[in-house]
Design an enzyme around this catalytic site. Structure first.
Site, PDB file in Angstrom:
ATOM      1  N   ARG A 111      19.947  71.889  72.476  1.00 56.81           N
ATOM      2  CA  ARG A 111      19.575  70.525  72.143  1.00 56.81           C
ATOM      3  C   ARG A 111      18.053  70.449  72.048  1.00 56.81           C
ATOM      4  O   ARG A 111      17.347  71.069  72.836  1.00 56.81           O
ATOM      5  CB  ARG A 111      20.053  69.666  73.313  1.00 56.81           C
ATOM      6  CG  ARG A 111      20.316  68.248  73.029  1.00 56.81           C
ATOM      7  CD  ARG A 111      21.117  67.660  74.190  1.00 56.81           C
ATOM      8  NE  ARG A 111      22.489  67.490  73.774  1.00 56.81           N
ATOM      9  CZ  ARG A 111      22.907  66.418  73.088  1.00 56.81           C
ATOM     10  NH1 ARG A 111      22.096  65.447  72.794  1.00 56.81           N
ATOM     11  NH2 ARG A 111      24.155  66.323  72.704  1.00 56.81           N
TER      12      ARG A 111
ATOM     13  N   GLU B 153      28.883  60.858  65.825  1.00 56.84           N
ATOM     14  CA  GLU B 153      29.755  59.794  66.306  1.00 56.84           C
ATOM     15  C   GLU B 153      29.077  58.489  65.889  1.00 56.84           C
ATOM     16  O   GLU B 153      27.913  58.283  66.219  1.00 56.84           O
ATOM     17  CB  GLU B 153      29.842  59.885  67.832  1.00 56.84           C
ATOM     18  CG  GLU B 153      30.962  59.085  68.410  1.00 56.84           C
ATOM     19  CD  GLU B 153      30.988  59.188  69.934  1.00 56.84           C
ATOM     20  OE1 GLU B 153      31.402  58.218  70.557  1.00 56.84           O
ATOM     21  OE2 GLU B 153      30.589  60.233  70.483  1.00 56.84           O
TER      22      GLU B 153
ATOM     23  N   LYS C 123      21.494  58.360  72.328  1.00 53.49           N
ATOM     24  CA  LYS C 123      21.816  57.067  71.729  1.00 53.49           C
ATOM     25  C   LYS C 123      22.048  56.009  72.799  1.00 53.49           C
ATOM     26  O   LYS C 123      21.704  54.853  72.614  1.00 53.49           O
ATOM     27  CB  LYS C 123      23.060  57.216  70.848  1.00 53.49           C
ATOM     28  CG  LYS C 123      22.733  57.807  69.493  1.00 53.49           C
ATOM     29  CD  LYS C 123      23.982  57.985  68.672  1.00 53.49           C
ATOM     30  CE  LYS C 123      24.707  59.227  69.095  1.00 53.49           C
ATOM     31  NZ  LYS C 123      25.890  59.508  68.292  1.00 53.49           N
TER      32      LYS C 123
HETATM   33  P1  ATP Z   1      23.642  61.338  71.940  1.00 53.42           P
HETATM   34  O1  ATP Z   1      23.636  61.876  73.340  1.00 53.42           O
HETATM   35  O2  ATP Z   1      22.308  60.886  71.497  1.00 53.42           O
HETATM   36  O3  ATP Z   1      24.694  60.311  71.702  1.00 53.42           O
HETATM   37  P2  ATP Z   1      25.402  63.150  70.690  1.00 53.42           P
HETATM   38  O4  ATP Z   1      25.346  64.629  70.705  1.00 53.42           O
HETATM   39  O5  ATP Z   1      26.440  62.502  71.497  1.00 53.42           O
HETATM   40  O6  ATP Z   1      23.965  62.594  71.034  1.00 53.42           O
HETATM   41  P3  ATP Z   1      26.625  62.910  68.139  1.00 53.42           P
HETATM   42  O7  ATP Z   1      26.627  61.793  67.183  1.00 53.42           O
HETATM   43  O8  ATP Z   1      27.894  63.255  68.817  1.00 53.42           O
HETATM   44  O9  ATP Z   1      25.503  62.616  69.227  1.00 53.42           O
HETATM   45  O10 ATP Z   1      25.972  64.199  67.496  1.00 53.42           O
HETATM   46  C1  ATP Z   1      26.063  64.614  66.156  1.00 53.42           C
HETATM   47  C2  ATP Z   1      25.504  66.005  66.067  1.00 53.42           C
HETATM   48  O11 ATP Z   1      24.108  66.008  66.387  1.00 53.42           O
HETATM   49  C3  ATP Z   1      26.176  66.940  67.034  1.00 53.42           C
HETATM   50  O12 ATP Z   1      26.478  68.152  66.381  1.00 53.42           O
HETATM   51  C4  ATP Z   1      25.160  67.122  68.119  1.00 53.42           C
HETATM   52  O13 ATP Z   1      25.285  68.343  68.736  1.00 53.42           O
HETATM   53  C5  ATP Z   1      23.839  66.983  67.360  1.00 53.42           C
HETATM   54  N1  ATP Z   1      22.756  66.533  68.241  1.00 53.42           N
HETATM   55  C6  ATP Z   1      22.687  65.373  68.934  1.00 53.42           C
HETATM   56  N2  ATP Z   1      21.564  65.317  69.682  1.00 53.42           N
HETATM   57  C7  ATP Z   1      20.890  66.468  69.449  1.00 53.42           C
HETATM   58  C8  ATP Z   1      19.657  67.018  69.929  1.00 53.42           C
HETATM   59  N3  ATP Z   1      18.892  66.375  70.799  1.00 53.42           N
HETATM   60  N4  ATP Z   1      19.300  68.232  69.468  1.00 53.42           N
HETATM   61  C9  ATP Z   1      20.064  68.895  68.586  1.00 53.42           C
HETATM   62  N5  ATP Z   1      21.226  68.445  68.100  1.00 53.42           N
HETATM   63  C10 ATP Z   1      21.655  67.255  68.523  1.00 53.42           C
HETATM   64 MG    MG Z   2      28.387  62.066  71.508  1.00 55.32          MG
END
Ligand code: ATP
Ligand code: MG
Length: 550
Positions: A257, A33, A267
């Site tokens: 995760r 995202e 983020k």
């Molecule tokens: P955040 O909580 O930091 O915003 P998010 O999962 O909302 O993380 P996205 O941009 O939606 O962030 O994630 C892009 C991809 O990265 C998704 O497939 C997500 O599952 C993966 N991802 C994000 N954080 C992690 C993590 N800590 N470990 C493994 N994969 C992750």
């Molecule tokens: Mg997200």
């Protein structure tokens, strides 16, 4: 290592799918995202998704999951692309979920026509009230049984912008008593009169995550859609929508995760650190963002190797930051250029040195292939204050009154005198040198156990050096009581001035350096022609490991 390790559960699934002929090749995607910079958690997901299609036939798409108009920004999009390339991966296609808004709208119409979706006039609070609990069934909305015609008309008018934000939603018509709460008539569309960074003001209704993600996977014929564990309960809805829409059947798989110790990886939290100025931007070298770590001097190979080692897990845990540093040291030790810098200087004067200065040769890197560089030597040098002890400890092989030491790539010296100022602070060490002890052609017959680094005072340049420590004082700042920001380490940055050998004036930002005995360093983009700035990437040894043992 990678060849010998056993298959992870995703590789097992893929090998079986390929062996059964279910697929000839696979398609994965990385779906960020664009609402922040990528962090180390994303790096594990990138290495996993792109790694699978490097290992097996197929490719990986980059898809910006930009269905939420308010938090997204073009700056983030560019940085995300840059980070993935830097990590060493190439995507096949670049997609945006917003490019599918028209198709998703058609899918919604298709569901309405099948009697599987309806327009609801309840507010979000009312919807929540009727949702029930995991142990009690929910209640039907009074608008649940609208006719197909009425639903089509209202949905069209939602799209035309007739209604205010939140006035109506589109919901799937599944089962308000379903044991999986997410299947109790989930929201598919909401009204939001907001400008979108790509589609502008074309839309005022936006699909929810559950109605965009799986459908986008399907449109791109993703075979293995890999996400993190919190999406396990969403899988049922993912499958339901694909089945009812009769579209390409992508499959969702979940892994745990990844979290790193002594930092936060969300983020939203990282954004707080930036906006509240605890750090100097998303790429501050203390941040666990890919851009911060790159600036700090981490190599892409060290991050890839780290991700490969931790593999994929089915249960969440915190990975020790020192494991990442281990991979970093392994890589830097093999690749970093060698140089000398004195971080906490004290003057050393060679009383019997009569020449003006001379050029010496020193190894440029970890092995012969890197060749040599020239370093100027003269009567007055800077050495590290900690390399002298007035009253030497047992097994002290460095300088002390009467003791001898080798100056790296130069001569053996013996300490004859030392001078202190009126406050008792050491200001000068006076030595005799042995001209026959020159490195590489030593005929002196002297034997010394210690070698120390130095910089010629007349030739040294001054650089700012930034020394970093962990950003947080505790292993899991998000798991502690109160606000995670209460656990910030107030001493995570120390700025000093150091004397550097003149060859470092030609340092370039992509290169990595080992300052002998002091750690690995790289040039920071804050450097100017007048003043170079170096970041310490990591010390040569794990100081934290020692502390634990004490
Ligand atoms: P955040 O909580 O930091 O915003 P998010 O999962 O909302 O993380 P996205 O941009 O939606 O962030 O994630 C892009 C991809 O990265 C998704 O497939 C997500 O599952 C993966 N991802 C994000 N954080 C992690 C993590 N800590 N470990 C493994 N994969 C992750
Ligand atoms: Mg997200």
């Amino acid at each position: 290592m990678s060849e010998e390790r056993s298959l992870n559960f995703l590789e097992e699934i893929i090998e079986k799918d390929l062996a059964d002929g279910k697929y000839k090749s696979i398609v994965t995607r990385f779906p960020p995202e664009p609402n922040g910079y990528l962090h180390m958690g994303h790096a594990t997901s990138i290495c996993l998704n792109f790694g699978l299609t490097k290992k097996y036939p197929g490719y990986t798409n980059l898809r910006f999951d930009d269905t939420n108009p308010v938090t997204e920004d073009i700056e983030y999009v560019e940085n995300i692309k840059n980070d993935i390339k830097w990590l060493g991966f190439e995507w096949k296609n670049e997609h945006y979920a917003s490019d599918y808004f028209e198709t998703l709208y058609d899918y919604a119409i298709a569901l309405i026509k099948k009697g599987l979706a309806y327009v609801d006039d309840l507010s979000s609070e009312e919807i929540a009230q009727l949702k029930g609990t995991p142990t009690e069934p929910g209640k039907d909305s009074p608008f649940r049984n609208r006719s197909v015609e009425e639903n089509l008309d209202l949905f069209e008018r939602m799209k035309q912008g007739e209604f205010a934000d939140g006035a109506r939603t589109l919901r799937a018509k599944i089962d308000m008593a379903h044991p999986n709460m997410l299947m109790r008539d989930p929201l598919l569309y909401r009204i939001k009169h907001a400008h979108h960074h790509r589609t502008g003001d074309t839309w005022c209704i936006y699909p929810m995550y559950d109605f965009a993600h799986g459908q986008s996977d399907s449109i791109e014929h993703i075979t293995h859609s890999i996400c993190t564990l919190e999406f396990v309960p969403h899988r049922e809805l993912y499958d339901w929508l694909i089945e009812k829409l009769e579209i390409y059947p992508s499959h969702q798989y979940e892994f745990a995760r990844r979290n790193l110790s002594y930092t936060v990886m969300s983020k939203r939290k990282l954004l707080q650190l930036v906006t509240d100025k605890y750090v100097n931007g998303w790429d501050d070298p203390r941040m666990p963002t890919i851009s911060g770590m790159r600036r700090r001097g981490f190599t892409a190979a060290s991050i890839r190797n780290f991700c490969e080692t931790i593999g994929v897990a089915k249960r969440e845990n915190i990975v020790d930051f020192s494991l990442l540093e281990f991979h970093l040291r392994e890589d830097l030790n093999k690749t970093a250029l060698r140089a000398m810098a004195v971080l906490d200087p004290v003057k050393l004067v060679i009383t019997n040195y009569t020449g003006g200065s001379e050029d010496l040769q020193s190894e440029n890197g970890p092995d012969e292939a890197y060749g040599h560089r020239t370093i100027p030597f003269s009567k007055e040098l800077w050495i590290e204050r900690e390399d002298f002890m007035e009253v030497p400890a047992k097994k002290w092989f460095r300088l002390a009154p009467g003791a001898m030491v080798r100056l790296k790539s130069a001569y053996i010296v013996r300490c004859d005198h030392f001078i202190k100022d009126e406050n008792g602070i050491l200001i000068e060490i006076q030595c005799t040198y042995f001209p026959e002890s020159k490195s590489g052609q030593d005929t002196s017959g002297l034997h010394v156990k210690g070698t120390i680094h130095w910089v010629s005072a007349a030739h040294a340049a001054i650089a700012e050096v930034r020394l970093y420590d962990r950003l947080f004082k505790v292993e899991d700042p998000s798991g502690e009581e109160g606000d995670f920001k209460d656990y910030i380490n107030p001493n995570s940055l120390q700025v000093i001035n150091a004397f550097i050998e003149p060859s470092l004036l030609l340092a370039s930002p992509e290169k990595r350096y080992q300052f002998l005995r002091k750690g690995y360093f790289c040039l920071d983009p804050d450097s100017t022609e007048k003043k170079l700035v170096f970041n310490r990437t990591v010390t040569l040894k794990d100081a934290w490991a020692k502390e634990v043992k004490k």
